[in-house]
Design a protein around this motif. Structure first.
Motif, short mmCIF file in Angstrom:
data_model
loop_
_atom_site.label_atom_id
_atom_site.label_comp_id
_atom_site.label_asym_id
_atom_site.label_seq_id
_atom_site.Cartn_x
_atom_site.Cartn_y
_atom_site.Cartn_z
N SER A 480 78.38 46.79 71.95
CA SER A 480 80.17 46.18 71.98
C SER A 480 81.34 47.15 70.53
N ILE A 481 80.41 47.94 69.68
CA ILE A 481 81.13 48.54 68.75
C ILE A 481 81.26 50.20 69.19
N TYR A 482 80.05 50.12 70.09
CA TYR A 482 80.33 52.03 70.63
C TYR A 482 81.28 51.66 72.39
N LYS A 483 81.20 51.13 72.34
CA LYS A 483 82.36 51.02 74.13
C LYS A 483 84.08 50.74 73.29
N THR A 484 84.31 50.70 72.41
CA THR A 484 85.60 50.49 71.79
C THR A 484 86.21 50.92 70.78
N LEU A 485 87.38 51.21 71.35
CA LEU A 485 88.12 52.69 71.10
C LEU A 485 88.78 52.00 69.44
N PHE A 486 87.88 51.75 68.09
CA PHE A 486 88.73 52.06 66.79
C PHE A 486 89.78 52.57 66.34
N THR A 487 91.21 52.28 65.55
CA THR A 487 92.19 53.08 65.22
C THR A 487 91.67 53.98 64.16
N ASN A 488 90.76 52.67 63.12
CA ASN A 488 90.07 53.07 62.12
C ASN A 488 89.07 54.20 62.43
N LEU A 489 90.09 55.45 62.17
CA LEU A 489 88.55 57.07 61.77
C LEU A 489 87.62 56.73 59.99
N SER A 490 87.77 55.90 59.51
CA SER A 490 86.92 56.13 58.82
C SER A 490 85.92 54.97 58.81
N ILE A 491 85.79 54.19 59.92
CA ILE A 491 84.41 53.39 60.55
C ILE A 491 83.40 54.75 60.92
N GLY A 492 83.64 55.62 61.20
CA GLY A 492 82.67 56.61 61.40
C GLY A 492 81.20 56.21 62.37
N TYR A 493 80.53 55.04 62.09
CA TYR A 493 79.48 55.20 62.75
C TYR A 493 79.31 54.03 64.35
N ASP A 494 80.55 54.26 64.35
CA ASP A 494 81.29 53.78 65.47
C ASP A 494 80.53 54.37 67.06
N ASN A 495 80.68 55.97 66.41
CA ASN A 495 80.96 56.73 67.69
C ASN A 495 79.34 57.71 68.00
N SER A 496 77.98 57.12 67.46
CA SER A 496 76.62 57.16 67.74
C SER A 496 76.13 56.21 68.11
N LEU A 497 75.11 55.72 69.03
CA LEU A 497 74.24 54.56 69.10
C LEU A 497 73.27 54.50 68.09
N ALA A 498 72.89 55.49 67.71
CA ALA A 498 71.80 55.76 66.90
C ALA A 498 72.38 55.13 65.27
N ASP A 499 73.62 56.29 65.24
CA ASP A 499 74.16 55.88 63.84
C ASP A 499 74.58 54.42 63.69
N THR A 500 75.25 53.54 64.83
CA THR A 500 75.89 52.43 64.85
C THR A 500 74.06 51.17 64.37
N ALA A 501 73.35 51.72 65.43
CA ALA A 501 72.37 50.59 65.07
C ALA A 501 71.58 51.06 63.40
N GLY A 502 72.12 52.13 63.12
CA GLY A 502 71.17 52.42 61.58
C GLY A 502 72.22 51.76 60.34
N TYR A 503 73.78 51.65 60.97
CA TYR A 503 74.57 51.14 60.14
C TYR A 503 73.42 49.18 60.24
N TYR A 504 74.04 49.14 61.19
CA TYR A 504 72.92 47.94 61.64
C TYR A 504 72.33 46.94 60.59
N ASP A 505 71.19 48.32 60.41
CA ASP A 505 69.90 48.58 59.76
C ASP A 505 70.42 47.93 58.36
N LEU A 506 71.78 48.90 58.12
CA LEU A 506 72.07 48.85 56.27
C LEU A 506 72.72 47.09 56.12
N TYR A 507 73.37 46.61 56.87
CA TYR A 507 74.43 45.75 56.68
C TYR A 507 73.72 44.50 56.72
N GLU A 508 72.25 44.51 57.98
CA GLU A 508 71.68 43.54 57.59
C GLU A 508 70.59 43.33 56.11
#
Length: 602
Positions: A480-508
């Protein structure tokens, strides 16, 4: 050296005699880059400049500016810059010459040179307001927002009625998400230039960021009364209507915007947020035809590909949808330069600063008590806010940036744990924000998902607060993060499934550490359980938040408050199951994500 200069001078004279003054000027300027104080070169340049412009080479004055403007109009910006470079060589102590050259270099996006000449202009004349304005603009374009803002604030102090300075100030503040200050500058500017439609629309956008939708809508409708064919005003009004759940009205505004400006890809993207496309919708073919148009700027291309991804998903073409998502996210990644290490370092720092061993404030009675709803983005935070804010004792404030901004300001002062004085400043600043919010409800929901980073700070500075942590299936969240266009450029990890999964690990990992540090610090709410059997969890959440049960919380779709997140349509549909499984249509494209979380496609 003498022989080379002699040869160059003879060549320049020959060019001049042949009527090629511009060519002679180029050679002389190149030589002066090496020998800037050579009198013979400067004398010859003066002769060449006079021949090229038909004006005395010194002093630089209004006729020279007019000639520069004509040169730019007839021969183009590079030729005009060359003329101004010669004028500056011959008028090195003239602030106006430096200012005009600096402005031209900024227009050509040659920012280091522009900044250098604009600084020289101000050194020669600190009261040169246009040079200071252009310097602020060049600094902004180069990414030096802090110095740009400081330059503008100095300019406004010196010239409080300089309208263009107020406008640039407002737009920079809005870019920095300092919308309260931006609104003040927009108001001052528009009092001077009330007919500026673009500024009025921008003013409305900052009001929307402050949740002042009625005022924003009034401004936009005012624009449309006098300029009914303003596509951007229709599009922005559509977003306000969408946030209120007025879907049919929002669709009408987006469609009007597209009729007026068929290449307005952001309106197509927003239209997809308000409705589902069908295979026979002519807009889909129209926008698909734009997909290869390189004349669109980067933001327009990104919006186009995310919009087409949504359209093809609606139609049922998962392959085409994913292809456009990949393209849109790859383009977006070029804007951010994100690395996972950036967040790995930041989260580790927060865990250290706000561990259980850090200083803490004592609890005290509060006029308005915060409840933080947090977790990963797209984990159900908006739904939970809608549920809780349906309660008559609760105000839903949306995603407040106040706490992380206050924390960042204090953490910039010290590398270690914050002392009680710093915690007190954060607490007082945050509570002042709650007090200033509309309504008098005693409980306020702050649903900024990224506040999961701040759990330790919340427990230290706001011990009275309650924290609800939303949990959801990790594949559903990351997709859902990957398919959403966020206005906040500082998020960053949302533009790659690998980065999104990696960030999820950091969050967990961070949430697990918070559980160790603060065993009773927050309540987990499982999104899938909430949608399957909502009442028990809603009752438990209300009880945890020290709120009596109210049946309105079982029907959040009836909550009329505005919603500005990507979940705007979902929350109007009530509490429903099924959204967490939507990724399964894209299973062939998600094998690495499934493998990362040890899930099967079944």
């Amino acid at each position: 050296m003498s022989f080379n200069i002699d040869k160059l001078l003879r060549s320049a004279k020959a060019e001049l005699k042949a009527g090629r003054a511009a060519a002679a000027r180029v050679s002389l300027l190149q030589a002066l880059d090496k020998f800037p104080d050579n009198t013979r070169l400067l004398t010859q340049l003066a002769e060449v400049q006079a021949a090229a412009t038909g004006l005395p080479p010194r002093p630089f004055a209004a006729p020279h500016l007019q000639h520069f403007l004509r040169r730019r109009a007839t021969a183009g910006l590079p030729a005009a810059i060359e003329e101004m470079a010669a004028a500056v060589r011959l008028n090195a102590n003239n602030p106006w010459a430096h200012g005009v050259l600096g402005g031209a270099l900024m227009e050509a996006n040659l920012l280091p040179g522009a900044i250098r000449h604009l600084r020289l202009a101000l050194r020669l004349d600190p009261n040169y307001r246009e040079a200071r304005l252009n310097l602020a603009n060049a600094l902004r374009q180069s990414g030096d927002f802090a110095e740009s803002l400081a330059t503008l604030e100095t300019l406004i102090k010196l010239h409080p009625d300089f309208a263009l300075a107020l406008l640039l100030h407002a737009r920079l503040l809005a870019q920095l998400q300092r919308d309260t200050e931006a609104v003040e500058s927009y108001s001052r500017y528009r009092a001077m230039v009330p007919a500026d439609t673009g500024a009025t629309i921008d003013h409305a956008a900052s009001l929307v960021m402050l949740h002042q939708l009625d005022q924003a809508e009034a401004l936009l409708r005012g624009v449309l009364q006098t300029a009914p064919n303003t596509a951007r005003a229709h599009g922005n009004l559509g977003n306000i209507l969408l946030s209120r759940g007025q879907l049919a009205e929002a669709v009408a505004e987006f469609e009007t915007s597209l009729r007026l400006e068929p290449r307005a890809t952001i309106s197509f993207f927003n239209l997809g947020r308000a409705k589902d496309f069908t295979a026979d919708d002519p807009l889909v073919a129209t926008m698909a035809a734009l997909a290869g148009d390189s004349s669109l700027d980067l933001d327009e291309q990104i919006a186009l590909h995310f919009g087409l991804a949504k359209a093809y998903e609606d139609i049922g073409d998962a392959d085409a949808s994913f292809a456009h998502l990949q393209t849109g996210n790859n383009l977006r990644a070029r804007q951010t330069g994100y690395t996972l290490d950036r967040d790995r370092t930041a989260l580790a720092d927060l865990l250290n600063r706000f561990s259980a061993a850090a200083p803490a404030l004592a609890a005290a009675p509060l006029p308005r008590r915060p409840v933080f709803v947090l977790g990963m983005m797209r984990s159900g935070t908006t739904l939970m806010e809608q549920i809780l804010s349906s309660h008559p004792l609760v105000h839903g404030a949306g995603e407040l940036e106040t706490l992380p901004q206050l924390a960042a300001a204090e953490m910039a002062k010290t590398p270690g744990m914050l002392d009680e004085a710093a915690l007190r400043r954060i607490r007082d600043g945050y509570l002042a924000t709650l007090t200033a919010l509309p309504g008098r409800e005693p409980v306020v929901i702050d649903k900024l998902p990224a506040n999961f980073r701040m759990i330790g700070l919340i427990r230290k500075a706001l011990p009275e607060a309650k924290i609800l942590h939303m949990r959801r299936d990790p594949v559903a969240v990351c997709w859902s993060i990957y398919k959403t266009l966020f206005t906040n450029l500082s998020i960053g990890y949302d533009n790659s499934l690998a980065d999104t999964a990696g960030y999820y690990d950091l969050y967990e990992a961070m949430m697990q550490q918070w559980r160790v540090e603060y065993p009773d610090g927050f309540m987990d709410i499982d999104y899938e359980s909430l949608t399957r059997d909502p009442e028990p969890l809603i009752r438990a959440a209300l009880d945890y938040c020290d709120l009596p049960f109210d049946p309105a919380c079982l029907a959040p779709q009836n909550n009329q408050r505005s919603v500005r997140t990507a979940s705007v349509r979902q929350v109007r549909s009530g509490i429903y199951q099924g959204s967490s499984g939507k990724w399964r249509a894209f299973t062939p494209h998600l094998a690495p994500l499934l493998a990362h979380f040890n899930q099967s496609a079944g």
